[in-house]
Design a protein around this motif. Sequence first.
Motif, short mmCIF file in Angstrom:
data_model
loop_
_atom_site.label_atom_id
_atom_site.label_comp_id
_atom_site.label_asym_id
_atom_site.label_seq_id
_atom_site.Cartn_x
_atom_site.Cartn_y
_atom_site.Cartn_z
N UNK A 14 -4.21 -48.96 -4.75
CA UNK A 14 -3.36 -49.92 -5.45
C UNK A 14 -3.96 -50.21 -6.83
N UNK A 15 -3.20 -50.95 -7.65
CA UNK A 15 -3.51 -51.00 -9.08
C UNK A 15 -4.92 -51.51 -9.43
N UNK A 16 -5.45 -52.51 -8.66
CA UNK A 16 -6.76 -53.03 -9.07
C UNK A 16 -7.84 -51.94 -8.98
N UNK A 17 -7.67 -50.98 -8.07
CA UNK A 17 -8.67 -49.91 -7.92
C UNK A 17 -8.65 -49.01 -9.17
N UNK A 18 -7.44 -48.65 -9.59
CA UNK A 18 -7.32 -47.79 -10.77
C UNK A 18 -7.80 -48.54 -12.02
N UNK A 19 -7.49 -49.82 -12.09
CA UNK A 19 -7.97 -50.61 -13.24
C UNK A 19 -9.50 -50.65 -13.26
N UNK A 21 -13.11 -43.94 -21.37
CA UNK A 21 -12.76 -42.75 -22.15
C UNK A 21 -12.02 -41.71 -21.32
N UNK A 22 -11.93 -41.95 -20.03
CA UNK A 22 -11.24 -40.98 -19.17
C UNK A 22 -9.78 -41.38 -18.99
N UNK A 23 -9.00 -40.38 -18.60
CA UNK A 23 -7.60 -40.68 -18.28
C UNK A 23 -7.57 -41.12 -16.82
N UNK A 24 -7.13 -42.34 -16.57
CA UNK A 24 -7.08 -42.85 -15.19
C UNK A 24 -5.61 -43.00 -14.79
N UNK A 25 -5.25 -42.34 -13.70
CA UNK A 25 -3.84 -42.28 -13.29
C UNK A 25 -3.64 -42.88 -11.92
N UNK A 26 -2.42 -43.37 -11.69
CA UNK A 26 -2.02 -43.86 -10.37
C UNK A 26 -0.64 -43.25 -10.08
N UNK A 27 -0.41 -42.73 -8.86
CA UNK A 27 0.86 -42.04 -8.61
C UNK A 27 2.09 -42.94 -8.63
N UNK A 28 1.93 -44.23 -8.34
CA UNK A 28 3.09 -45.13 -8.32
C UNK A 28 2.70 -46.48 -8.89
N UNK A 29 3.34 -46.87 -9.97
CA UNK A 29 2.99 -48.15 -10.62
C UNK A 29 3.35 -49.37 -9.78
N UNK A 30 4.23 -49.14 -8.80
CA UNK A 30 4.63 -50.26 -7.92
C UNK A 30 3.55 -50.56 -6.89
N UNK A 31 2.54 -49.71 -6.80
CA UNK A 31 1.47 -49.93 -5.81
C UNK A 31 0.55 -51.05 -6.30
N UNK A 32 0.98 -52.26 -6.00
CA UNK A 32 0.20 -53.43 -6.42
C UNK A 32 -0.47 -54.03 -5.18
N UNK A 76 0.67 -36.17 -15.83
CA UNK A 76 -0.38 -37.11 -16.25
C UNK A 76 0.19 -38.52 -16.43
N UNK A 77 0.88 -38.96 -15.39
CA UNK A 77 1.39 -40.32 -15.37
C UNK A 77 1.26 -40.87 -13.94
N UNK A 78 1.08 -42.13 -13.74
CA UNK A 78 1.16 -43.20 -14.71
C UNK A 78 -0.25 -43.57 -15.14
N UNK A 79 -0.41 -43.66 -16.46
CA UNK A 79 -1.76 -43.90 -16.97
C UNK A 79 -2.05 -45.40 -17.04
N UNK A 80 -3.26 -45.76 -16.62
CA UNK A 80 -3.69 -47.17 -16.67
C UNK A 80 -4.14 -47.47 -18.10
N UNK A 81 -3.55 -48.49 -18.68
CA UNK A 81 -3.92 -48.88 -20.05
C UNK A 81 -4.38 -50.33 -20.03
N UNK A 82 -5.53 -50.57 -20.59
CA UNK A 82 -6.06 -51.94 -20.69
C UNK A 82 -6.57 -52.13 -22.11
N UNK A 83 -6.52 -53.35 -22.60
CA UNK A 83 -7.01 -53.59 -23.96
C UNK A 83 -8.54 -53.47 -23.98
#
Length: 316
Positions: A64-69, A77-88, A286-293
């Motif tokens: 779920x999303x917190x793991x990918x975050x 610097x790496x591309x971090x992906x999650x297969x489904x953005x709804x996995x919260x 290469x989606x969905x990519x995790x983006x954080x500020x």
Amino acid sequence: MSGYSSEELVDNIKSLKKEKKAVIFGNYFQLPEIQDICDFIGDSLELTQKANETNADVIVFCGVNYMAETGKILAPDKKVLIPDLEAVCNLTESCPADEFETFIKARPKYTIISYINSSAEVKALSDIIVTSRNAVSIVNSIPYDENIIFAPDRNLGAYINNLTARNMVLWNGTCSIHDVLSNERVLALKENHPEAKLIAHPRCKPEILKIADFVGSTTALLEYTRKTKDEEFIVATDSGIIHQMKKYNPDKSFIIIPTDESAMCNECPHMKLNNLEKLYNCILNEEYEIKLSDEIINKAKVPLERMLDLSKKLSF
Ligand code: 13P
């Protein structure tokens, strides 16, 4: 839909993984076919350590999303992906960062400890992150007279308070699949299976943890079933972990706790959103990519690195 069979999807995922220098991490609550294709599955501490160490270019988190975050915070610097953005994660959602900020501002001079199942923004507000594996040891390493706020899981917080004789102030959050497990049903199962050992994740209610034979993180529960001579277990966590338990212990039996009528089942629906088709599309496109500020990454990295550092020094 790609139109590929499961076998073709598995083959395609494997070759795309090589081509893109990608690694797939997952947790025990994933569908069996996802667990089987992961390069590594583990509890939250192990997944965090792996994300911190990997030299892959792309990290795919089946979870779920917190793991990918968390992966993105440690490997920006790496591309971090999650297969489904709804996995919260519903536990993460139970602690909105703005409300948490108000809560902690009302309690100045408290040390803020957050469980890893929290958003990047909540991590950025925290002093130390813990997982279910290292939480008790990390809390014990903090001077006894320090006041602590613990978020977001009140059951895990109460369990730590109990084992460390602390009085941490607890955020009132829960994980719906663990908190829904009822004591009555567990007791009924124990009566019908008197030889079975009750093994529980510490996000279960206090009354279940009180009667459990063993409490631990997902990896710790799995290890317990491997090491003990006992042969029957009542498993108080997401039923996804049974896949690994059966793999390692083909002759032992594992009993899932049926949930109350009000709940669908003791399976996290968000975890089960990831499937082979979505995983294939995830690596291909290469989606969905995790983006954080940068600001959140830089702030949230500090308590996470503190946890990784403490985990090397402490025993648990
Ligand atoms: P832990 O076993 O590290 O608690 O991980 C399980 C989990 O939190 C899945 O959300």
